[in-house]
Design a protein around this motif. Structure first.
Motif, short mmCIF file in Angstrom:
data_model
loop_
_atom_site.label_atom_id
_atom_site.label_comp_id
_atom_site.label_asym_id
_atom_site.label_seq_id
_atom_site.Cartn_x
_atom_site.Cartn_y
_atom_site.Cartn_z
N ARG A 40 -37.53 18.47 -6.62
CA ARG A 40 -38.49 17.72 -5.80
C ARG A 40 -37.78 16.61 -5.00
N LYS A 41 -36.65 16.15 -5.55
CA LYS A 41 -35.95 15.01 -4.94
C LYS A 41 -34.84 15.41 -3.98
N VAL A 42 -34.21 16.58 -4.20
CA VAL A 42 -33.04 16.92 -3.39
C VAL A 42 -33.22 18.17 -2.52
N GLU A 43 -34.33 18.88 -2.71
CA GLU A 43 -34.55 20.09 -1.92
C GLU A 43 -35.51 19.82 -0.76
N ALA A 44 -35.26 20.46 0.38
CA ALA A 44 -36.19 20.37 1.50
C ALA A 44 -37.52 21.04 1.13
N ARG A 76 -38.53 26.76 -2.73
CA ARG A 76 -37.47 27.67 -2.31
C ARG A 76 -36.15 26.91 -2.32
N PRO A 77 -35.64 26.64 -3.51
CA PRO A 77 -34.44 25.80 -3.61
C PRO A 77 -33.22 26.43 -2.95
N ALA A 78 -32.46 25.59 -2.25
CA ALA A 78 -31.22 26.03 -1.62
C ALA A 78 -30.02 25.33 -2.21
N ARG A 79 -30.26 24.31 -3.05
CA ARG A 79 -29.17 23.56 -3.65
C ARG A 79 -29.09 23.83 -5.16
N LEU A 80 -30.13 23.50 -5.88
CA LEU A 80 -30.16 23.71 -7.32
C LEU A 80 -30.73 25.10 -7.59
N LEU A 81 -29.85 26.03 -7.87
CA LEU A 81 -30.22 27.44 -7.94
C LEU A 81 -30.33 27.92 -9.38
N GLY A 107 -31.26 34.39 -16.57
CA GLY A 107 -30.67 34.81 -17.82
C GLY A 107 -29.45 34.00 -18.23
N VAL A 108 -29.03 33.05 -17.38
CA VAL A 108 -27.83 32.25 -17.67
C VAL A 108 -28.13 30.77 -17.64
N GLY A 109 -28.58 30.27 -16.48
CA GLY A 109 -28.83 28.83 -16.36
C GLY A 109 -28.98 28.40 -14.92
N TYR A 110 -28.26 27.35 -14.54
CA TYR A 110 -28.40 26.78 -13.20
C TYR A 110 -27.03 26.45 -12.61
N LYS A 111 -27.00 26.39 -11.26
CA LYS A 111 -25.79 25.94 -10.60
C LYS A 111 -26.18 25.13 -9.37
N LEU A 112 -25.28 24.25 -8.94
CA LEU A 112 -25.45 23.51 -7.71
C LEU A 112 -24.62 24.20 -6.64
N SER A 113 -25.27 24.62 -5.57
CA SER A 113 -24.56 25.33 -4.50
C SER A 113 -23.56 24.39 -3.84
N ALA A 114 -22.37 24.92 -3.54
CA ALA A 114 -21.36 24.15 -2.82
C ALA A 114 -21.66 24.09 -1.34
N VAL A 115 -22.59 24.96 -0.89
CA VAL A 115 -22.96 25.01 0.51
C VAL A 115 -24.10 24.04 0.77
N ARG A 116 -24.03 23.35 1.87
CA ARG A 116 -25.06 22.38 2.23
C ARG A 116 -26.40 23.08 2.38
N GLY A 117 -27.40 22.58 1.66
CA GLY A 117 -28.71 23.23 1.69
C GLY A 117 -29.56 22.86 2.88
#
Length: 230
Positions: A203-207, A211-216, A220-230
């Motif tokens: 809610r704080k970092v996604e446009a 439809r998250p583009a940063r916190l993905l 079945g595994v977990g989460y990652k922060l995209s290295a690409v600018r969202g």
């Protein structure tokens, strides 16, 4: 004062001259020849100074400077073959710390660089640790987060999770690993609490949090922060 300098200059001969001049002074140097690559390298490497030519292909120096100012406080020394007052003032208005008109002498360039570095107080021995990834900037010592240059308020647990992920963009973290980084902050947390923290961070970092583009999510595994600018 030794620094890491990013040189963005499309003239390869000029870029090589600047590179050699900086190396002779003991600085580390990264060279790019277009605006898009300059922005990418600045965000990935967090240099101590950007020497920025205005007439770059892909994205010109003005837009690069505007984007760098939105991201943070990396000092910028502009290089221009244009001598009109309006062009110089435009660069300074966008946040450039200084400018030089071509042609210039290597000695003058080094003197200007020393002045900008002193003024910005970014001596490598003392400068603050900063983490940048995907348009997110984290200042661990200050407990501050910026999204595209805009401050973001985070709870201590959210800050711990975001800092951990930003330090290794692209890496997939399990819920258990993210839970571990909040130990001592959120003692009653469970792995499912991590989902709540991620939802709140989106809610704080996604446009668009839906439809998250940063916190993905990696199912079945977990989460990652995209290295690409969202």
């Amino acid at each position: 004062m030794r620094a890491h300098v990013l040189v963005a200059e499309d003239d390869e001969m000029q870029a090589e001259l600047i590179r050699r001049t900086l190396l002779s002074e003991g600085h580390a140097v990264t060279v790019t020849h277009d605006g898009l690559t300059a922005l990418d390298q600045a965000r990935r490497l967090s240099p101590d100074l950007v020497v920025l030519d205005l007439m770059l292909p892909e994205v010109d120096g003005y837009e690069v400077c505007r984007a760098l100012r939105a991201d943070g406080e990396i000092p910028v020394l502009m290089l221009t073959a244009r001598t009109s007052e309006d062009e110089v003032l435009r660069g300074l208005d966008l946040g450039a710390d200084d400018y030089m008109t071509k042609p210039y002498s290597p000695r003058e360039l080094l003197a200007r660089i020393r002045t900008v570095l002193r003024r910005s107080n970014r001596d490598l021995q003392q400068h603050e640790h900063v983490i940048r990834a995907g348009g997110i900037t984290v200042y661990p010592e200050r407990h501050e987060v910026l999204r595209d240059g805009v401050p973001v308020d985070c709870t201590p647990a959210e800050f711990a999770i975001l800092t951990t992920m930003a330090a290794e963009p692209g890496r997939v973290f399990s819920r258990l690993q993210l839970l571990a980084c909040t130990r001592g902050i959120d003692r009653a947390s469970t792995e499912r609490a991590v989902d709540v923290h991620i939802m709140n961070l989106r809610r704080k970092v996604e446009a668009d949090p839906r439809r998250p583009a940063r916190l993905l999510t990696v199912f079945g595994v977990g989460y990652k922060l995209s290295a690409v600018r969202g």
